[in-house]
Design a protein around this motif. Structure first.
Motif, mmCIF file in Angstrom:
data_model
loop_
_atom_site.group_PDB
_atom_site.id
_atom_site.type_symbol
_atom_site.label_atom_id
_atom_site.label_comp_id
_atom_site.label_asym_id
_atom_site.label_seq_id
_atom_site.Cartn_x
_atom_site.Cartn_y
_atom_site.Cartn_z
ATOM 1 N N VAL A 16 0.837 -1.204 0.000
ATOM 2 C CA VAL A 16 0.000 0.000 0.000
ATOM 3 C C VAL A 16 0.875 1.259 0.000
ATOM 4 N N LYS A 17 1.942 1.226 0.788
ATOM 5 C CA LYS A 17 2.866 2.366 0.834
ATOM 6 C C LYS A 17 3.511 2.595 -0.537
ATOM 7 N N TYR A 18 3.819 1.501 -1.235
ATOM 8 C CA TYR A 18 4.382 1.596 -2.589
ATOM 9 C C TYR A 18 3.385 2.283 -3.534
ATOM 10 N N LEU A 19 2.134 1.894 -3.461
ATOM 11 C CA LEU A 19 1.111 2.494 -4.327
ATOM 12 C C LEU A 19 0.998 3.992 -4.068
ATOM 13 N N GLU A 20 1.058 4.365 -2.793
ATOM 14 C CA GLU A 20 0.898 5.774 -2.444
ATOM 15 C C GLU A 20 2.149 6.590 -2.789
ATOM 16 N N ASP A 21 3.331 6.061 -2.444
ATOM 17 C CA ASP A 21 4.568 6.827 -2.620
ATOM 18 C C ASP A 21 5.119 6.786 -4.043
ATOM 19 N N GLN A 22 5.074 5.611 -4.666
ATOM 20 C CA GLN A 22 5.691 5.435 -5.980
ATOM 21 C C GLN A 22 4.715 5.607 -7.144
ATOM 22 N N CYS A 23 3.441 5.288 -6.903
ATOM 23 C CA CYS A 23 2.449 5.355 -7.995
ATOM 24 C C CYS A 23 1.469 6.511 -7.831
ATOM 25 N N ASN A 24 1.585 7.231 -6.705
ATOM 26 C CA ASN A 24 0.684 8.356 -6.433
ATOM 27 C C ASN A 24 -0.786 7.928 -6.437
ATOM 28 N N ILE A 25 -1.036 6.760 -5.837
ATOM 29 C CA ILE A 25 -2.402 6.233 -5.744
ATOM 30 C C ILE A 25 -2.797 6.182 -4.267
ATOM 31 N N PRO A 26 -3.642 7.110 -3.810
ATOM 32 C CA PRO A 26 -4.065 7.076 -2.403
ATOM 33 C C PRO A 26 -4.929 5.836 -2.132
ATOM 34 N N VAL A 27 -4.619 5.130 -1.058
ATOM 35 C CA VAL A 27 -5.323 3.889 -0.746
ATOM 36 C C VAL A 27 -5.833 3.910 0.689
ATOM 37 N N LYS A 28 -7.081 3.542 0.847
ATOM 38 C CA LYS A 28 -7.659 3.370 2.185
ATOM 39 C C LYS A 28 -7.636 1.881 2.499
ATOM 40 N N LEU A 29 -6.858 1.499 3.503
ATOM 41 C CA LEU A 29 -6.710 0.081 3.862
ATOM 42 C C LEU A 29 -7.638 -0.247 5.022
ATOM 43 N N ILE A 30 -8.513 -1.240 4.800
ATOM 44 C CA ILE A 30 -9.502 -1.624 5.816
ATOM 45 C C ILE A 30 -9.152 -2.981 6.419
ATOM 46 N N ALA A 31 -9.267 -3.063 7.744
ATOM 47 C CA ALA A 31 -9.107 -4.320 8.501
ATOM 48 C C ALA A 31 -7.667 -4.792 8.600
#
Length: 280
Positions: A81-96
């Motif tokens: 998830v951190k990779y998606l946000e930092d490297q791909c500029n894709i904000p992700v909401k992680l549930i559970a």
């Protein structure tokens, strides 16, 4: 956005670990195993312009793993998830992704087969009472105050806690049952009436407990609401949707249900899988 897209992201992440971060093949394989397991059962979708990754089903699958294994697998998911946000500029909401502690006082859900058995023997009014609580996850107070004008074809309007209103979809079978009940009983203003007034929560609760007691079961209306949530999650519903159906203010309240079916789910898996009794 769907799980195929999620798998594509995972492939690019694994390449990133190998080629850019210089991870060993053994380390990348560890990440790959955890993320493929996660992507096979989790929900990945877009909501309000944000990618949502709901790993509730994944948590069910790994609940019997050792604490060390669970920590490693969740760490792999968080790194992804951190990779998606930092490297791909894709904000992700992680549930559970956090450990959920279930209060000891939380009622146990009722087995699906027991509810079906009671429904099979119930009259129209009794079937409707069970179906409204279990089929919609209503609080007994919400059912008591339910007016006929709140039933609008395929949807029903529920006035919940704090005067908050939520719209719930009505299953075809429940629409039909309501129609039969209204033809037989002719309620004037409220769905469940006694005289010219709505049946209060105590009256409805008495009817319900008496009905299940005939079958040797001690069941409360709140247990049916818990069963509604637990059974939906066990069958793959998204926790965000279940939270909305229940009328919870936050998903943190709903997350307690993610642990309720875990032991039973594991028992069923261990007894059903062809390799369960094999010595590998």
């Amino acid at each position: 956005m769907n799980n195929e897209k999620l798998k594509e992201y995972i492939e690019t992440f694994l390449d990133y670990l190998l080629d850019v971060r210089g991870y060993s093949e053994v380390s990348v394989t560890t990440y790959e195993i955890a993320l493929r397991q996660m992507s096979g059962v989790s929900h990945f979708y877009e909501e309000d312009g944000i990618s949502v990754l709901d790993i509730t089903p994944f948590r069910f699958n790994i609940v019997k793993n050792s604490k060390k294994t669970i920590v490693k697998k969740l760490s792999a998911v968080r790194s992804f998830v951190k990779y998606l946000e930092d490297q791909c500029n894709i904000p992700v909401k992680l549930i559970a992704d956090e450990s959920i502690k279930v209060p000891q006082s939380l009622p146990k859900p009722i087995e699906e087969q027991y509810i079906e058995e009671v429904l099979a023997k119930a009259n129209v009014e009794e079937k409707l009472l069970i179906s409204m609580l279990y089929g919609l996850g209503l609080r007994i107070s919400e059912l008591s105050g339910l007016k006929l004008e709140d039933i609008k074809g395929e949807w029903i309007q529920i006035h919940g806690k704090g005067n908050k209103v939520r719209e719930l979809p009505l299953m075809k079978s429940l629409q039909k049952l309501i129609g039969v009940y209204m033809d037989q009983n002719g309620p004037k203003r409220y769905l469940f009436e006694k005289g010219n007034a709505p049946m209060n929560a105590a009256q409805l609760r008495y009817k319900l407990t008496k009905l299940f007691k005939k079958e040797g079961l001690k069941v409360t209306p709140h247990q049916l609401r818990h069963s509604f949530a637990t059974h939906l999650l066990n069958h793959g519903a998204r926790i965000a949707d279940v939270s909305e159906l229940l009328g919870h203010e936050t998903m943190a309240t709903t997350q307690v249900y993610t642990k309720l079916g875990s032991v039973k789910k594991m028992q069923e898996y261990m007894s059903a899988h062809p390799l369960a009794d094999k010595n590998l």
